[in-house]
Design an enzyme around this catalytic site. Structure first.
Site, PDB file in Angstrom:
ATOM      1  CB  SER A  64      -8.491   9.819   0.795  1.00 33.35           C
ATOM      2  OG  SER A  64      -9.205   8.711   1.102  1.00 33.35           O
ATOM      3  CE  LYS A  67     -12.111   9.479   1.477  1.00 35.72           C
ATOM      4  NZ  LYS A  67     -11.860   8.785   2.494  1.00 35.72           N
ATOM      5  CE1 TYR A 191     -14.544   7.894  -2.064  1.00 41.62           C
ATOM      6  CE2 TYR A 191     -14.638   5.658  -2.122  1.00 41.62           C
ATOM      7  CZ  TYR A 191     -14.077   7.061  -1.645  1.00 41.62           C
ATOM      8  OH  TYR A 191     -13.126   6.817  -0.384  1.00 41.62           O
ATOM      9  CE1 TYR A 243      -9.522   9.148   6.054  1.00 41.97           C
ATOM     10  CE2 TYR A 243      -6.997   8.740   5.708  1.00 41.97           C
ATOM     11  CZ  TYR A 243      -8.212   9.058   5.215  1.00 41.97           C
ATOM     12  OH  TYR A 243      -8.374   8.946   3.957  1.00 41.97           O
ATOM     13  CB  VAL A 261      -4.579   4.718   0.503  1.00 48.80           C
ATOM     14  CG1 VAL A 261      -5.298   4.826   1.868  1.00 48.80           C
ATOM     15  CG2 VAL A 261      -5.772   4.669  -0.618  1.00 48.80           C
TER      16      VAL A 261
HETATM   17  N1  GLU Z   1     -10.097   4.785  -2.660  1.00 49.16           N
HETATM   18  C1  GLU Z   1      -9.817   4.774  -1.166  1.00 49.16           C
HETATM   19  C2  GLU Z   1     -10.988   3.825  -0.370  1.00 49.16           C
HETATM   20  O1  GLU Z   1     -12.117   4.519  -0.604  1.00 49.16           O
HETATM   21  C3  GLU Z   1      -9.406   6.029  -0.600  1.00 49.16           C
HETATM   22  C4  GLU Z   1      -8.810   5.797   0.866  1.00 49.16           C
HETATM   23  C5  GLU Z   1      -7.572   6.841   1.267  1.00 49.16           C
HETATM   24  O2  GLU Z   1      -7.113   7.217   0.269  1.00 49.16           O
HETATM   25  O3  GLU Z   1      -7.544   6.971   2.451  1.00 49.16           O
HETATM   26  O4  GLU Z   1     -10.661   3.195   0.114  1.00 49.16           O
END
Ligand code: GLU
Length: 411
Positions: A64, A67, A191, A243, A261
């Protein structure tokens, strides 16, 4: 003398090392198998100095943390209006993989939750790119932020794609609301490729430093995105980057941040530095346990909270006096330090209260080391008004801090 920062980082890493709480991300098989003991931290300054301790060159997937950078690319490629029409900027207060869309518009609430990030991915690059071309644009963009060529880890990508049911469900929801205009599976595939780009802690710190440095990579000097994009990205990181722990983070750490993550965590402190940590075990919010502890320490030990109010800037008016020479009396104002709106207001007030009666007024900015745009325009406007009142106005400006365009409008 030995450098101080690496010794500090070694000490703080030593303090958190024994904390084995949390779990590696269980829902992506390849991530669940990651070595949970890895630990690293890097500081990258905006002038390109890198301090790192621990596993700083071990590669892991960005997840993430991609992002905010993909959001920056979408804003740069499509413009703010097109992106904001599809993705909001409100913290959702919900978990990263929540299917959280605005009830009236169907827009994802922000680009940091998966719904928003999947949509954002679809907005990178010009309209009409194929999914593969879009992934290429994303990988090149992430590489420009890092200052080196990055690549996708195909094994982790395949592992995540095989269990991407939730992200596919989100993408189908987005498609049914008309937020996604393409095949949901292809967008999720793109993605997940974006999330599977391999980085090191050092790369992440450089990427964060590029944000901290107004979009210019401190090593390559490339302007990756412009300043208005950076401001938008940092604002969203500050409010939505962690988050459902965003509020705790904003109050306790106070550094615009993003976690992933795989265990990475970045923070960007505008004008100062980029910080990155890596430790794979996660808390219930999906944030790295030891990463959060490290950031808490960095913030409190070094006063890095962005809301920390700096001591009142030293007086910007250094002196205000009259000099009498053969050519008559001159009012001499000397300014100093860094001048922003409040400093310029102070200067304008000083001039007003003085109401100079001398025919000549000198505004000496030779001791001013920085001035922002609004302050520069306020000083020019003060000069223009003094001139209107019949004064001869002279700037002493050896460093050309105030390019003298006296016709410029203040507002
Ligand atoms: N590729 C992960 C997902 O979309 C990223 C989530 C994250 O890093 O918080 O679930």
């Amino acid at each position: 003398m030995r450098s101080i920062v690496p010794d500090y980082l070694t000490d703080v890493l030593g303090d958190v090392e024994s904390d084995a709480s949390g779990e590696t991300a269980g829902y992506i098989p390849e991530l669940a198998a990651a070595d949970p003991e890895r630990l690293g931290a890097v500081f990258a300054t905006v002038d390109g100095e890198v301090y790192g301790v621990g596993d700083i060159d071990a590669e892991f997937t960005i997840q993430s943390i991609s992002k905010p950078f993909a959001y920056a690319m979408a804003l740069a490629d499509r413009g703010f209006d097109s992106v904001l029409a599809k993705v909001g900027v409100e913290p959702s207060g919900e978990a990263f993989n929540e299917i959280s869309l605005e009830s009236d518009t169907g827009r994802p609430r922000n680009p940091m939750i998966n719904a928003g990030a999947i949509t954002t991915h679809s907005l990178v690059g010009p309209v009409g790119l194929t999914p593969a071309e879009r992934v290429e644009r994303v990988v090149q963009g992430l590489s420009a932020f890092a200052g080196r060529q990055l690549r996708v880890d195909e094994t982790i990508c395949a592992s995540e794609m095989a269990s991407a049911h939730r992200n596919l469900a989100i993408a189908h929801m987005l498609r049914s609301h008309g937020i996604l205009a393409e095949d949901p599976r292809a967008v999720v595939d793109g993605y997940i490729r974006q999330c599977s780009v391999l980085v090191t802690t050092r790369d992440l710190a450089m990427m964060a430093a590029t944000l901290a440095n107004r979009g210019v990579n401190p090593l390559s000097n490339e302007q990756v995105v412009d300043q208005t994009v950076v401001r938008q990205v940092l604002s969203v990181m500050a409010t939505c980057g962690m988050y459902d722990a965003a509020g705790d983070w904003a109050t306790q750490v106070g550094i615009p941040a993003k976690s992933g993550v795989a265990g990475g965590l970045i923070g960007a402190l505008p004008g100062q530095l980029g910080i990155a940590t890596f430790s794979p075990r996660l808390d219930v919010h999906g944030n790295s346990v030891r990463g959060v502890s490290l950031f808490e320490r960095f913030s409190s030990d070094m006063g890095l909270h962005v809301m920390e109010v700096p001591p009142t800037a030293r007086a910007v008016v250094r002196s205000n006096r009259v000099r009498t020479g053969a050519d008559g009396a001159t009012r001499l104002f000397r300014f100093q330090g860094a001048i922003r709106f409040a400093g310029a207001e102070r200067i304008v007030r000083e001039i007003l209260e003085t109401a100079p009666s001398e025919p000549r007024v000198v505004l000496d900015v030779s001791l001013v080391h920085s001035i922002d745009d609004v302050a520069r325009r306020m000083l020019l406007e003060a000069a223009r008004r003094l001139a209107q009142d019949g004064h001869e106005v002279i700037f002493v400006d050896p460093e050309a801090m105030i390019p003298a365009d006296l016709g410029e409008k203040l507002w």
